[in-house]
Scaffold this active site. Structure first.
Site, PDB file in Angstrom:
ATOM      1  N   ASN A   1     -10.009  -0.101  -0.454  1.00 30.15           N
ATOM      2  CA  ASN A   1      -8.659  -0.012  -0.437  1.00 30.15           C
ATOM      3  C   ASN A   1      -8.014  -0.582  -1.682  1.00 30.15           C
ATOM      4  O   ASN A   1      -8.012  -1.766  -1.887  1.00 30.15           O
ATOM      5  CB  ASN A   1      -8.096  -0.826   0.780  1.00 30.15           C
ATOM      6  CG  ASN A   1      -6.734  -0.873   1.030  1.00 30.15           C
ATOM      7  OD1 ASN A   1      -5.793  -0.455   0.120  1.00 30.15           O
ATOM      8  ND2 ASN A   1      -6.049  -1.181   2.164  1.00 30.15           N
TER       9      ASN A   1
ATOM     10  N   CYS B   1       0.670  -1.305  -0.210  1.00 33.93           N
ATOM     11  CA  CYS B   1       0.014   0.026  -0.161  1.00 33.93           C
ATOM     12  C   CYS B   1       0.804   1.362   0.093  1.00 33.93           C
ATOM     13  O   CYS B   1       0.211   2.327  -0.224  1.00 33.93           O
ATOM     14  CB  CYS B   1      -0.994  -0.047   1.211  1.00 33.93           C
ATOM     15  SG  CYS B   1      -2.186  -1.347   1.197  1.00 33.93           S
TER      16      CYS B   1
ATOM     17  N   HIS C   1      -3.558   7.399   2.003  1.00 36.75           N
ATOM     18  CA  HIS C   1      -3.799   6.020   1.459  1.00 36.75           C
ATOM     19  C   HIS C   1      -5.232   5.721   2.073  1.00 36.75           C
ATOM     20  O   HIS C   1      -5.584   6.063   3.008  1.00 36.75           O
ATOM     21  CB  HIS C   1      -2.649   5.024   2.050  1.00 36.75           C
ATOM     22  CG  HIS C   1      -3.223   3.562   1.731  1.00 36.75           C
ATOM     23  ND1 HIS C   1      -3.713   3.274   0.645  1.00 36.75           N
ATOM     24  CD2 HIS C   1      -3.217   2.420   2.636  1.00 36.75           C
ATOM     25  CE1 HIS C   1      -4.165   1.684   0.736  1.00 36.75           C
ATOM     26  NE2 HIS C   1      -3.882   1.401   2.029  1.00 36.75           N
TER      27      HIS C   1
END
Length: 323
Positions: free
Chosen positions: A280, A114, A250
């Site tokens: 996500n 990520c 993020h």
């Protein structure tokens, strides 16, 4: 003379299939309310069976090129942040290079889960400052739907597919914090925490595997580390929290986003939030949010942005840039 890596174009792409929370109610002991309350996610996109990471990345890249008024052969390098490449090798970046019709330069992937896009921006910035490249196409692209365990309600409802792309170009600048471009970078990792988030596949198991996550433990690490890395990157830039126009985090979980903003002393009115629509998307989440933020009219030229992310590894970092 000071050189800054400045933004010339941004773009994104999302697969056409939209998966609302209600779709998971058919097969899991979960509900739309349960998912929204714990994550802020309302829907996400899943790639079609014949659609892969390089396809998503290519479309996002072309949109960024169109915005910048550039052609593929105006680009010196492609860096793709991904944990879900089409194949073990060659890289998704070289596949995107071919699909764009780019016949010069070089291309490679970078893997920091990520945090991948932050790491990719840092690498692109270094290449531009060193003179190794002048224009770099930085892409975050993921098809996480292919590594989800759809029997695990704690993970499969959180992730989605998508891609975002950013074009950086070297420009002469004053060397002050008023310059456009990347002003500060902070990168970190700590392999002691690898068991908090990983995929139980690869060469060891000889299969693709699925995501395994210790959500509560990761949450506790995330807020502290994200706030810390953002502060460090701002300090390196000669700036403070009060100078920030937009935090572009993020997009993992709305509670992490809110907790980090609070720790930074930044109002949620100054945070670009897209997690409700995308879930996500790992390395794609920051460039997706940047592109959507521009599309919404939130992010404007001259704005000071902080991007920060944390992912498996653990790996985390932040980039400060003036749009």
């Amino acid at each position: 003379m000071t050189i800054r890596a400045t933004v010339k174009g941004v773009g994104h792409y999302l697969p056409s299939r939209v998966v609302p929370n209600s779709e998971f109610e058919k097969t899991l002991d979960t509900s739309d309310e349960w998912i929204r309350t714990r994550s802020g996610i309302e829907r996400r996109h899943f790639a079609a069976d014949d659609e892969f990471t390089s396809d998503l990345g290519t479309k996002a890249a072309q949109n960024a090129l169109d915005m910048a008024g550039l052609t593929p052969d105006d680009i010196d390098a492609i860096i793709v942040a991904t944990s879900t490449p089409d194949l073990t090798f060659p890289s998704a970046a070289t596949m995107i290079q071919q699909k764009l019709g780019m016949t010069r330069g070089f291309a490679f992937d970078i893997q920091a889960v990520c945090a991948g896009f932050v790491y990719a921006l840092a690498n692109a910035n270094g290449m531009i400052l060193s003179g190794q490249a002048n224009r770099v196409l930085v892409i975050g692209a993921e098809t996480f739907s292919r590594i989800l365990n759809f029997e695990d309600r704690s993970t499969c409802v959180l992730f989605g597919d998508g891609a975002g792309a950013l074009i950086l170009e070297g420009e002469t600048a004053t060397g002050t914090a008023e310059d456009r471009g990347i002003l500060g970078v902070d990168l970190n990792s700590d392999g002691r925490h690898r068991d908090m988030l990983y995929v139980d596949g690869g060469m060891v198991s000889q299969n693709t595997g699925h995501i395994v996550m210790q959500g509560n433990a990761l949450f506790r690490q995330a807020v502290e580390k994200l706030a810390s890395t953002a502060t460090t990157a701002l300090t390196k830039s000669g700036l403070g929290h009060e100078d920030v126009d937009w935090v572009v985090p993020h997009q993992a979980n709305i509670r992490i986003i809110q907790g980090t903003a609070k720790k930074l002393g930044v109002s949620m009115d100054k945070v670009v939030v897209t997690v409700q629509d995308h879930g996500n998307t790992s390395a794609a989440s920051i460039p997706l949010a940047l592109s959507v933020g521009v599309e919404r009219g939130q992010i404007k030229q001259g704005d000071l942005l902080v991007t920060e992310a944390i992912g498996g590894g653990l790996a985390w970092g932040a980039v400060v840039l003036r749009w």
